[in-house]
Design a protein around this motif. Structure first.
Motif: not given
Length: 341
Positions: A139-142, A155-159, A167-170
Protein backbone atom coordinates in the motif's frame (compact mmCIF):
# COMPACT_ATOMS: atom_id res chain seq x y z
CA UNK A 1 6.40 -15.26 13.08
CA UNK A 2 9.39 -13.10 12.17
CA UNK A 3 11.65 -15.13 14.47
CA UNK A 4 10.56 -18.27 12.61
CA UNK A 5 11.42 -16.61 9.30
CA UNK A 6 14.90 -15.67 10.50
CA UNK A 7 15.50 -19.18 11.83
CA UNK A 8 14.40 -20.72 8.54
CA UNK A 9 16.67 -18.31 6.65
CA UNK A 10 19.68 -19.43 8.65
CA UNK A 11 18.90 -23.15 8.39
CA UNK A 12 18.27 -23.09 4.62
CA UNK A 13 21.14 -20.85 3.56
CA UNK A 14 19.33 -17.59 2.91
CA UNK A 15 21.30 -15.90 5.69
CA UNK A 16 24.51 -16.69 7.55
CA UNK A 17 24.61 -15.55 11.16
CA UNK A 18 27.43 -13.17 12.15
CA UNK A 19 26.26 -12.41 15.68
CA UNK A 20 22.99 -12.41 17.60
CA UNK A 21 21.65 -9.36 15.81
CA UNK A 22 23.25 -9.25 12.35
CA UNK A 23 23.62 -11.60 9.39
CA UNK A 24 25.13 -11.70 5.93
CA UNK A 25 23.46 -13.11 2.85
CA UNK A 26 23.99 -16.86 2.40
CA UNK A 27 24.38 -18.82 -0.87
CA UNK A 28 20.64 -19.39 -1.39
CA UNK A 29 19.87 -15.81 -0.41
CA UNK A 30 22.43 -14.62 -2.95
CA UNK A 31 20.51 -16.43 -5.72
CA UNK A 32 17.24 -14.89 -4.54
CA UNK A 33 18.81 -11.44 -4.37
CA UNK A 34 20.20 -11.81 -7.89
CA UNK A 35 16.73 -12.77 -9.16
CA UNK A 36 15.24 -9.72 -7.45
CA UNK A 37 17.87 -7.45 -8.97
CA UNK A 38 17.26 -8.99 -12.40
CA UNK A 39 13.50 -8.41 -12.15
CA UNK A 40 14.12 -4.81 -11.11
CA UNK A 41 16.48 -4.37 -14.05
CA UNK A 42 13.97 -5.77 -16.54
CA UNK A 43 11.13 -3.69 -15.13
CA UNK A 44 12.95 -0.38 -14.78
CA UNK A 45 15.53 -0.46 -17.57
CA UNK A 46 14.60 -2.97 -20.26
CA UNK A 47 10.82 -3.32 -20.40
CA UNK A 48 9.83 0.32 -19.92
CA UNK A 49 8.42 2.50 -22.69
CA UNK A 50 10.78 5.25 -21.53
CA UNK A 51 14.52 5.13 -22.22
CA UNK A 52 16.36 4.30 -19.00
CA UNK A 53 20.15 4.01 -19.02
CA UNK A 54 22.14 1.87 -16.61
CA UNK A 55 24.89 3.79 -14.83
CA UNK A 56 28.00 1.94 -13.67
CA UNK A 57 30.29 4.97 -13.33
CA UNK A 58 29.79 8.73 -13.27
CA UNK A 59 26.19 9.87 -12.98
CA UNK A 60 27.06 13.12 -14.73
CA UNK A 61 28.63 11.36 -17.71
CA UNK A 62 25.68 8.97 -18.00
CA UNK A 63 23.27 11.90 -17.84
CA UNK A 64 25.12 13.73 -20.61
CA UNK A 65 25.00 10.62 -22.79
CA UNK A 66 21.28 10.11 -22.11
CA UNK A 67 20.50 13.79 -22.73
CA UNK A 68 22.35 13.82 -26.03
CA UNK A 69 21.10 10.50 -27.37
CA UNK A 70 17.52 11.50 -26.51
CA UNK A 71 18.11 14.85 -28.26
CA UNK A 72 17.38 16.76 -25.06
CA UNK A 73 13.81 15.47 -24.98
CA UNK A 74 12.23 13.85 -21.96
CA UNK A 75 11.32 11.58 -20.38
CA UNK A 76 14.48 9.57 -19.88
CA UNK A 77 16.08 8.06 -16.82
CA UNK A 78 19.18 6.67 -15.15
CA UNK A 79 19.26 3.52 -13.02
CA UNK A 80 22.17 2.64 -10.75
CA UNK A 81 23.27 0.82 -7.61
CA UNK A 82 24.39 3.16 -4.82
CA UNK A 83 25.67 2.85 -1.25
CA UNK A 84 24.27 6.00 0.36
CA UNK A 85 20.69 7.19 0.71
CA UNK A 86 18.52 9.41 2.86
CA UNK A 87 16.00 6.61 3.45
CA UNK A 88 16.02 4.18 6.38
CA UNK A 89 14.67 0.73 5.55
CA UNK A 90 13.36 -1.44 8.36
CA UNK A 91 15.01 -4.77 7.57
CA UNK A 92 18.49 -3.36 6.90
CA UNK A 93 19.26 -3.45 10.62
CA UNK A 94 19.40 -7.25 10.49
CA UNK A 95 22.31 -7.22 8.02
CA UNK A 96 25.99 -6.71 8.66
CA UNK A 97 27.72 -4.00 6.64
CA UNK A 98 26.47 -1.21 4.41
CA UNK A 99 23.42 -2.02 2.27
CA UNK A 100 23.17 -1.43 -1.46
CA UNK A 101 20.32 0.56 -2.99
CA UNK A 102 18.63 0.30 -6.37
CA UNK A 103 18.12 3.91 -7.39
CA UNK A 104 16.31 5.29 -10.43
CA UNK A 105 16.09 8.93 -11.52
CA UNK A 106 13.63 9.99 -14.22
CA UNK A 107 13.91 13.43 -15.87
CA UNK A 108 10.62 14.91 -17.09
CA UNK A 109 9.53 18.34 -18.36
CA UNK A 110 7.20 20.24 -15.96
CA UNK A 111 4.12 20.07 -18.21
CA UNK A 112 4.17 16.27 -17.99
CA UNK A 113 5.89 15.62 -14.65
CA UNK A 114 2.82 15.42 -12.37
CA UNK A 115 1.07 12.88 -14.59
CA UNK A 116 4.31 10.94 -14.96
CA UNK A 117 4.72 10.79 -11.17
CA UNK A 118 1.18 9.44 -10.77
CA UNK A 119 1.76 6.80 -13.44
CA UNK A 120 5.10 5.89 -11.88
CA UNK A 121 3.44 5.32 -8.50
CA UNK A 122 0.97 2.83 -9.93
CA UNK A 123 3.63 1.03 -11.94
CA UNK A 124 5.92 0.60 -8.96
CA UNK A 125 3.22 -0.74 -6.65
CA UNK A 126 2.04 -3.08 -9.40
CA UNK A 127 5.58 -4.44 -9.68
CA UNK A 128 5.72 -5.29 -5.97
CA UNK A 129 2.30 -6.91 -6.12
CA UNK A 130 3.09 -8.92 -9.24
CA UNK A 131 5.92 -10.79 -7.51
CA UNK A 132 4.10 -11.21 -4.20
CA UNK A 133 2.41 -14.25 -2.69
CA UNK A 134 -0.03 -11.81 -1.07
CA UNK A 135 -0.48 -8.75 -3.35
CA UNK A 136 -2.86 -6.92 -1.02
CA UNK A 137 -0.15 -6.37 1.56
CA UNK A 138 1.38 -3.51 -0.49
CA UNK A 139 0.00 0.00 0.00
CA UNK A 140 0.93 3.67 -0.30
CA UNK A 141 1.70 6.08 2.50
CA UNK A 142 0.08 9.50 2.63
CA UNK A 143 1.58 11.93 0.13
CA UNK A 144 3.93 14.42 1.79
CA UNK A 145 4.57 17.83 0.19
CA UNK A 146 7.11 20.39 1.43
CA UNK A 147 7.15 24.18 1.02
CA UNK A 148 8.93 23.92 -2.33
CA UNK A 149 6.33 21.62 -3.86
CA UNK A 150 8.56 18.54 -3.67
CA UNK A 151 6.67 15.36 -2.82
CA UNK A 152 7.41 12.05 -1.09
CA UNK A 153 5.36 8.88 -1.40
CA UNK A 154 6.38 5.57 0.12
CA UNK A 155 5.32 1.98 -0.55
CA UNK A 156 4.83 -0.26 2.48
CA UNK A 157 4.37 -3.99 2.96
CA UNK A 158 2.09 -5.10 5.78
CA UNK A 159 3.47 -8.12 7.67
CA UNK A 160 2.44 -9.68 10.98
CA UNK A 161 5.34 -7.83 12.59
CA UNK A 162 4.06 -4.50 11.24
CA UNK A 163 4.48 -2.22 8.24
CA UNK A 164 7.80 -2.32 6.41
CA UNK A 165 9.04 0.39 4.07
CA UNK A 166 10.02 -1.17 0.72
CA UNK A 167 10.37 1.79 -1.67
CA UNK A 168 10.50 5.59 -1.57
CA UNK A 169 9.31 7.73 -4.49
CA UNK A 170 10.20 11.42 -4.71
CA UNK A 171 9.03 14.21 -7.00
CA UNK A 172 11.57 17.04 -7.12
CA UNK A 173 11.10 20.43 -8.78
CA UNK A 174 14.47 21.90 -7.83
CA UNK A 175 18.04 21.38 -9.01
CA UNK A 176 19.63 17.96 -9.11
CA UNK A 177 22.93 18.00 -7.18
CA UNK A 178 24.53 15.65 -9.72
CA UNK A 179 23.62 17.70 -12.81
CA UNK A 180 24.68 21.25 -13.63
CA UNK A 181 21.87 23.79 -13.84
CA UNK A 182 22.33 24.53 -17.55
CA UNK A 183 22.28 20.86 -18.50
CA UNK A 184 19.05 20.29 -16.59
CA UNK A 185 17.19 22.25 -19.26
CA UNK A 186 15.35 20.06 -21.78
CA UNK A 187 13.22 20.75 -24.83
CA UNK A 188 9.48 21.34 -24.50
CA UNK A 189 8.33 22.07 -28.02
CA UNK A 190 10.43 24.97 -29.31
CA UNK A 191 11.53 26.20 -25.91
CA UNK A 192 13.74 24.80 -23.18
CA UNK A 193 12.59 24.37 -19.59
CA UNK A 194 14.21 23.16 -16.40
CA UNK A 195 13.29 19.51 -15.98
CA UNK A 196 11.77 18.03 -12.86
CA UNK A 197 13.13 14.71 -11.68
CA UNK A 198 11.46 11.73 -10.04
CA UNK A 199 13.40 9.18 -8.02
CA UNK A 200 12.81 5.64 -6.80
CA UNK A 201 14.89 4.10 -4.03
CA UNK A 202 14.95 0.44 -2.90
CA UNK A 203 17.26 -1.30 -0.43
CA UNK A 204 18.42 -4.59 -1.93
CA UNK A 205 18.83 -6.42 1.40
CA UNK A 206 15.55 -5.00 2.74
CA UNK A 207 13.80 -6.23 -0.42
CA UNK A 208 15.35 -9.67 0.04
CA UNK A 209 14.07 -10.14 3.58
CA UNK A 210 10.73 -8.57 2.70
CA UNK A 211 10.05 -11.10 -0.05
CA UNK A 212 11.10 -13.98 2.21
CA UNK A 213 8.57 -12.77 4.79
CA UNK A 214 6.06 -12.28 1.98
CA UNK A 215 6.50 -15.89 0.83
CA UNK A 216 6.49 -17.50 4.29
CA UNK A 217 3.53 -19.74 5.04
CA UNK A 218 2.63 -22.57 7.44
CA UNK A 219 -0.01 -24.74 5.75
CA UNK A 220 -1.34 -27.98 7.22
CA UNK A 221 0.39 -31.12 5.98
CA UNK A 222 -0.75 -34.48 7.31
CA UNK A 223 -2.52 -32.70 10.19
CA UNK A 224 0.61 -30.75 11.08
CA UNK A 225 1.74 -27.26 10.23
CA UNK A 226 5.08 -26.94 8.52
CA UNK A 227 6.81 -23.94 6.96
CA UNK A 228 7.26 -23.32 3.26
CA UNK A 229 8.18 -20.38 1.06
CA UNK A 230 5.74 -19.55 -1.73
CA UNK A 231 8.15 -17.62 -3.93
CA UNK A 232 6.98 -16.36 -7.28
CA UNK A 233 8.42 -18.61 -9.97
CA UNK A 234 10.66 -15.84 -11.26
CA UNK A 235 12.11 -15.21 -7.81
CA UNK A 236 12.62 -18.77 -6.57
CA UNK A 237 16.36 -19.45 -6.15
CA UNK A 238 15.82 -22.95 -7.54
CA UNK A 239 13.02 -23.58 -10.02
CA UNK A 240 13.26 -27.38 -10.11
CA UNK A 241 14.50 -29.99 -7.64
CA UNK A 242 14.79 -33.76 -7.98
CA UNK A 243 13.56 -36.45 -5.59
CA UNK A 244 14.45 -40.12 -6.07
CA UNK A 245 12.64 -43.08 -4.57
CA UNK A 246 14.34 -46.50 -4.84
CA UNK A 247 14.62 -49.63 -2.72
CA UNK A 248 17.64 -51.16 -4.48
CA UNK A 249 21.13 -49.77 -4.93
CA UNK A 250 21.20 -50.63 -8.64
CA UNK A 251 17.92 -48.85 -9.25
CA UNK A 252 19.07 -45.85 -7.23
CA UNK A 253 22.21 -45.57 -9.34
CA UNK A 254 20.25 -45.68 -12.61
CA UNK A 255 17.74 -43.10 -11.39
CA UNK A 256 20.55 -40.86 -10.16
CA UNK A 257 22.14 -40.91 -13.61
CA UNK A 258 18.77 -40.12 -15.18
CA UNK A 259 18.24 -37.25 -12.76
CA UNK A 260 21.68 -35.88 -13.63
CA UNK A 261 20.89 -36.08 -17.35
CA UNK A 262 17.55 -34.29 -16.92
CA UNK A 263 19.15 -31.71 -14.64
CA UNK A 264 21.81 -30.92 -17.24
CA UNK A 265 19.14 -30.48 -19.91
CA UNK A 266 17.21 -28.01 -17.79
CA UNK A 267 20.34 -26.12 -16.79
CA UNK A 268 21.22 -25.82 -20.48
CA UNK A 269 17.89 -23.99 -20.77
CA UNK A 270 18.96 -21.68 -17.92
CA UNK A 271 16.59 -23.28 -15.42
CA UNK A 272 18.11 -23.22 -11.94
CA UNK A 273 17.97 -26.79 -10.58
CA UNK A 274 18.84 -28.43 -7.28
CA UNK A 275 20.03 -32.04 -7.43
CA UNK A 276 21.00 -33.55 -4.08
CA UNK A 277 22.38 -37.04 -3.35
CA UNK A 278 19.87 -39.75 -2.38
CA UNK A 279 20.12 -43.08 -0.59
CA UNK A 280 17.81 -46.09 -0.54
CA UNK A 281 16.81 -45.03 2.99
CA UNK A 282 15.73 -41.57 1.83
CA UNK A 283 11.94 -41.35 1.64
CA UNK A 284 10.04 -38.88 -0.48
CA UNK A 285 8.24 -37.55 2.60
CA UNK A 286 11.57 -36.64 4.17
CA UNK A 287 12.60 -34.67 1.07
CA UNK A 288 9.51 -32.43 0.74
CA UNK A 289 10.24 -30.17 3.75
CA UNK A 290 13.73 -29.37 2.47
CA UNK A 291 12.56 -28.33 -0.99
CA UNK A 292 9.44 -26.54 0.28
CA UNK A 293 11.46 -24.51 2.77
CA UNK A 294 13.79 -23.48 -0.05
CA UNK A 295 10.75 -22.32 -2.01
CA UNK A 296 11.31 -24.66 -4.98
CA UNK A 297 8.12 -24.46 -7.12
CA UNK A 298 8.38 -27.95 -8.64
CA UNK A 299 10.08 -31.24 -7.81
CA UNK A 300 10.68 -33.98 -10.38
CA UNK A 301 10.01 -37.36 -8.77
CA UNK A 302 11.79 -40.39 -10.23
CA UNK A 303 10.97 -43.90 -9.03
CA UNK A 304 11.27 -47.51 -10.15
CA UNK A 305 8.31 -47.12 -12.53
CA UNK A 306 10.19 -44.35 -14.32
CA UNK A 307 12.72 -46.92 -15.54
CA UNK A 308 9.90 -49.13 -16.82
CA UNK A 309 7.61 -46.65 -18.58
CA UNK A 310 9.53 -43.35 -18.66
CA UNK A 311 6.93 -41.56 -16.54
CA UNK A 312 8.13 -39.04 -13.97
CA UNK A 313 5.97 -37.16 -11.48
CA UNK A 314 6.08 -33.38 -11.22
CA UNK A 315 5.12 -32.27 -7.72
CA UNK A 316 3.81 -28.76 -7.13
CA UNK A 317 5.03 -26.96 -4.02
CA UNK A 318 1.80 -24.99 -3.62
CA UNK A 319 -0.74 -27.79 -4.11
CA UNK A 320 1.43 -30.88 -3.32
CA UNK A 321 -0.32 -32.53 -6.28
CA UNK A 322 1.73 -34.61 -8.72
CA UNK A 323 1.18 -34.84 -12.45
CA UNK A 324 2.66 -37.36 -14.83
CA UNK A 325 5.20 -36.16 -17.39
CA UNK A 326 7.22 -38.43 -19.65
CA UNK A 327 10.93 -37.80 -19.21
CA UNK A 328 11.30 -37.07 -22.94
CA UNK A 329 8.70 -34.28 -22.59
CA UNK A 330 9.97 -32.85 -19.31
CA UNK A 331 12.26 -30.24 -20.85
CA UNK A 332 9.51 -28.79 -23.04
CA UNK A 333 6.92 -28.97 -20.27
CA UNK A 334 9.10 -27.08 -17.79
CA UNK A 335 9.81 -24.44 -20.42
CA UNK A 336 6.07 -23.84 -20.80
CA UNK A 337 5.59 -23.67 -17.03
CA UNK A 338 7.97 -20.74 -16.70
CA UNK A 339 7.44 -19.13 -20.09
CA UNK A 340 4.61 -16.78 -19.16
CA UNK A 341 5.84 -15.76 -15.71
Amino acid sequence: MFKKVLELCKVRGFLNNINNDESVIGPVGALLQQNLKTEWLYNVVINRETNVFLCEGSFGDTYEFARNVCQERSPFGIARVIKDTEDTFDFDRYFFGRPLFLHTTMFVIPSFSTQFFHDWQRQRRTWWRKLSACPDRYSFSDLQTNDYGNQLLQIYAEHESGKVLVESLRFNKGLNPLVTRDHLYLKDGRKKVQAHYITSNISLSNMLLNYICDAYDEPDFLDKQRPLLRFHRKLAPYKISFAISATKSETLEELSLLALYLCRQLRDDHVSCLLLPSTIKTTLESQWPHYDELGVPYTVVLNENTLKNGISLLRSRDTTLKEQVHVTKLRTYVEQLFKNY
